[in-house]
Design a protein around this motif. Structure first.
Motif, PDB file in Angstrom:
ATOM      1  N   UNK A 186      11.693 -50.637 -23.428  1.00  0.00           N
ATOM      2  CA  UNK A 186      12.169 -52.103 -23.508  1.00  0.00           C
ATOM      3  C   UNK A 186      12.272 -52.702 -24.713  1.00  0.00           C
ATOM      4  N   UNK A 187      13.223 -53.442 -24.974  1.00  0.00           N
ATOM      5  CA  UNK A 187      13.262 -54.345 -26.248  1.00  0.00           C
ATOM      6  C   UNK A 187      13.329 -56.010 -25.998  1.00  0.00           C
ATOM      7  N   UNK A 188      12.475 -56.612 -26.942  1.00  0.00           N
ATOM      8  CA  UNK A 188      12.541 -58.008 -26.472  1.00  0.00           C
ATOM      9  C   UNK A 188      12.818 -58.760 -28.045  1.00  0.00           C
ATOM     10  N   UNK A 236      21.310 -48.672 -19.686  1.00  0.00           N
ATOM     11  CA  UNK A 236      20.710 -49.881 -20.463  1.00  0.00           C
ATOM     12  C   UNK A 236      21.079 -50.924 -19.448  1.00  0.00           C
ATOM     13  N   UNK A 237      20.158 -51.822 -19.224  1.00  0.00           N
ATOM     14  CA  UNK A 237      20.269 -52.801 -18.298  1.00  0.00           C
ATOM     15  C   UNK A 237      19.668 -54.078 -19.263  1.00  0.00           C
ATOM     16  N   UNK A 238      20.841 -54.995 -19.650  1.00  0.00           N
ATOM     17  CA  UNK A 238      20.435 -56.239 -20.148  1.00  0.00           C
ATOM     18  C   UNK A 238      19.678 -57.221 -19.296  1.00  0.00           C
ATOM     19  N   UNK A 239      18.549 -57.528 -19.073  1.00  0.00           N
ATOM     20  CA  UNK A 239      17.546 -58.239 -18.244  1.00  0.00           C
ATOM     21  C   UNK A 239      17.982 -59.663 -18.684  1.00  0.00           C
ATOM     22  N   UNK A 240      18.058 -60.268 -19.684  1.00  0.00           N
ATOM     23  CA  UNK A 240      18.427 -61.648 -20.447  1.00  0.00           C
ATOM     24  C   UNK A 240      18.829 -61.439 -21.551  1.00  0.00           C
ATOM     25  N   UNK A 262      16.642 -46.907 -19.466  1.00  0.00           N
ATOM     26  CA  UNK A 262      16.069 -45.684 -18.780  1.00  0.00           C
ATOM     27  C   UNK A 262      16.568 -44.212 -19.503  1.00  0.00           C
ATOM     28  N   UNK A 263      15.880 -43.379 -19.896  1.00  0.00           N
ATOM     29  CA  UNK A 263      16.193 -42.191 -20.774  1.00  0.00           C
ATOM     30  C   UNK A 263      15.968 -40.690 -20.063  1.00  0.00           C
ATOM     31  N   UNK A 298       9.271 -51.178 -27.319  1.00  0.00           N
ATOM     32  CA  UNK A 298       8.131 -50.403 -26.705  1.00  0.00           C
ATOM     33  C   UNK A 298       8.870 -49.194 -25.911  1.00  0.00           C
ATOM     34  N   UNK A 299       8.439 -47.937 -26.114  1.00  0.00           N
ATOM     35  CA  UNK A 299       8.777 -46.750 -25.542  1.00  0.00           C
ATOM     36  C   UNK A 299       8.151 -45.926 -25.070  1.00  0.00           C
TER      37      UNK A 299
END
Length: 541
Positions: free
Chosen positions: A208-210, A183-187, A194-195, A220-221
């Motif tokens: 991706x979660x927002x 898991x990477x916290x973009x913001x 990535x799974x 969305x996956x």
């Protein structure tokens, strides 16, 4: 014995009887009020001057900190420890906003270091047992599954979770898989995952979660199976409907497409949830309701219906320690009658469902429900509850013995502080009596249980109870303002008020106040951190 965990860093506000949101003018006004009473120059007798000096120093220290913008910010965030930690205030931190920002960075850095230094394991272990198979000579074990995951924070923005899953049936045939998620916290509002998985459910995917707004998020996956090459696309939208409820919509497109709508509500005493799912393979709905009877016990009822299942579940659970909970559930459905035992410890769960019968006979079904229920209540009344009462009483006694010197010293300080309040408090009381205003006739502060017993005993003297409460009638009469009103602020422990003390450290406390107003009698009981504002018609007796 319970331990209070109220808001920290409020002792100085309690000392001056201020709200944590008090303005500079309110702080100055409170300081002048207390200084007029405790200034050493007002007293000639040596012992009275000593008492005044001690309390005046406490008042001056509180005023010095709360009237200084920078010191107050540090105190609010970190308490006295923050003020004595040697933090240097220079040109780089010459504004309150800059100081607060710097302290928040330090706090978050410590939290990150603590989180990074520890792995967070979680797991679910299920063992299925079958009584009919055992009676038929095929063995009692029906199957077993184990799911385990370890999560680790690699850095401020990156984390990894590694998990494994294994399933074994009663024919000694088993399957397994392993999963890794990066898991990477973009913001602050967006993250990327990535799974990857191997074994029975080998796949690769990305998710991706927002956070779309303050109350809604979207996920969305996209995943591709490495066994048959099929691709699944899923979308989930979650919306906060109120402070206690939320809803979600989940759409899955792939080999087993479906759409589901869910709802959850969680309150202090009750929680509930439900889901409706329509898919190409099956259609179903489920719901559950949980009622919390106390801080330690709860009851649960749930149901599920689909093209392949129909069942109702009822049961309850109890918290046996700070991190552990046990639960027993009774399930009846088209697959049979089950008992289910669960043990939860932190993020670890052990679940043991036992199939009692595949036939839905009314007599057996009733017995399977009422017999263990009756045994539970009998054990609770005659074994479990007496044991916990003895244990709590022993802990309370040990705590009392370990804090006896601390309580004696605190009581002595409170009594000395009340001595100097007496003249002004009596003058205020006489004035309020003449005008039919607010007069505190009795006020007791201390252990909740002891206070309740004392109130129910028609004020009979009891040395055991007296040791856990303190009479605060005098300081409350002092705090009545010229308008005939009294206010103690929310979120501030009352033990810090001048003339008060903590007569039972570690125990929950309440404040009982009996008062008269306009020749009528009133009574009110409030929690330690609860606001008190009198007079009020609702308190009339």
């Amino acid at each position: 014995m319970k331990d209070e965990s109220g808001p920290p860093n409020r002792e100085l506000y309690a000392l001056l009887n201020l709200s944590p949101d008090a303005s500079d003018e309110e702080i100055r006004k409170a300081y002048r009020q207390w200084a007029q009473v405790y200034h050493p120059d007002k007293y000639q007798a040596p012992h009275m001057k000593d008492i005044a000096t001690e309390n005046f120093q406490r008042i001056c220290e509180a005023y010095e900190i709360l009237s200084d913008e920078n010191k107050r910010v540090i105190y609010d965030l970190y308490g006295m420890e923050g003020l004595t930690s040697g933090l240097e205030l220079g040109p780089r931190l010459n504004k309150v906003e800059e100081l607060k920002e710097e302290l928040e960075k330090l706090r978050k850095r410590k939290e990150e270091e603590k989180r990074s230094a520890n792995f967070r394991p979680s797991g679910r272990y299920l063992t299925s047992l079958s009584l009919p198979d055992f009676l038929d000579g095929h063995g009692i074990m029906k199957g077993m599954s184990m799911n385990s995951e370890v999560h680790s924070q690699l850095s401020k923005r990156n984390s990894v979770a590694v998990g494994a899953n294994m399933q074994v049936n009663n024919e000694n045939a088993g399957v397994g898989s392993a999963t890794a998620v990066f898991t990477h916290q973009i913001s602050p509002a967006m993250s990327l995952e990535l799974i990857g998985a191997t074994g029975l459910q080998a796949l690769i995917g990305v998710q991706m979660s927002r956070q779309l707004s303050q109350h809604s998020t979207a996920t969305m996956a996209l995943a591709k199976s490495l066994r048959d090459g099929s691709i699944n696309l899923s979308n989930t939208w979650t919306r906060q409907l109120s402070e206690t409820s939320s809803g979600n919509i989940h759409l899955l497109l792939g080999s087993e497409s479906s759409v589901s709508v869910g709802w959850q509500k969680k309150g202090k005493k009750n929680s509930a949830g439900g889901e409706l799912k329509v898919g190409t393979v099956s259609v179903g709905a489920s719901a559950h309701y949980v009622r919390r009877f106390s801080s330690k016990s709860h009851g649960r009822i749930g149901g599920r219906i689909s093209s392949s299942a129909l069942e109702v579940e009822i049961g309850g659970g109890r918290k046996i320690s700070e991190f552990s909970t046990v639960r027993m559930l009774y399930t009846i459905g088209i697959q049979g009658i089950f008992w289910k035992f669960e043990f939860h410890r932190g993020e670890q769960k052990v679940i043991i469902p036992i199939l009692l019968s595949r036939h839905l006979g009314s007599g057996f079904a009733a017995g399977a429900f009422f017999i263990p229920t009756s045994l539970y209540f009998l054990l609770k009344k005659f074994v479990v509850k007496p044991y916990y009462l003895r244990r709590e009483k022993q802990k309370a006694l040990e705590n009392k013995e370990s804090t006896v010197v601390q309580v004696q010293e605190a009581r002595a300080r409170a009594e000395k502080a009340q001595q100097l309040l007496q003249v002004v408090a009596n003058r205020k009381r006489n004035k309020q009596t003449e005008t039919g205003g607010l007069v505190i006739t009795k006020a007791l502060y201390g252990n909740s249980k002891a206070l309740k017993k004392e109130n129910e005993s028609n004020r009979d003297t009891n040395n055991e109870l007296d040791s856990q409460i303190i009479d605060v009638t005098l300081p409350l009469n002092f705090l009545v303002n010229d308008s005939g009103q009294l206010k103690l602020h929310e979120g501030v422990k009352k033990s810090g008020i001048m003339g008060f003390c903590d007569p039972c450290p570690g125990e929950p406390k309440k404040l009982l106040v009996e008062y008269t107003f306009a020749d009528k009698n009133f009574e009110v009981v409030v929690d330690d951190l609860e606001e008190l504002q009198i007079p009020q018609e609702a308190h009339r007796i």
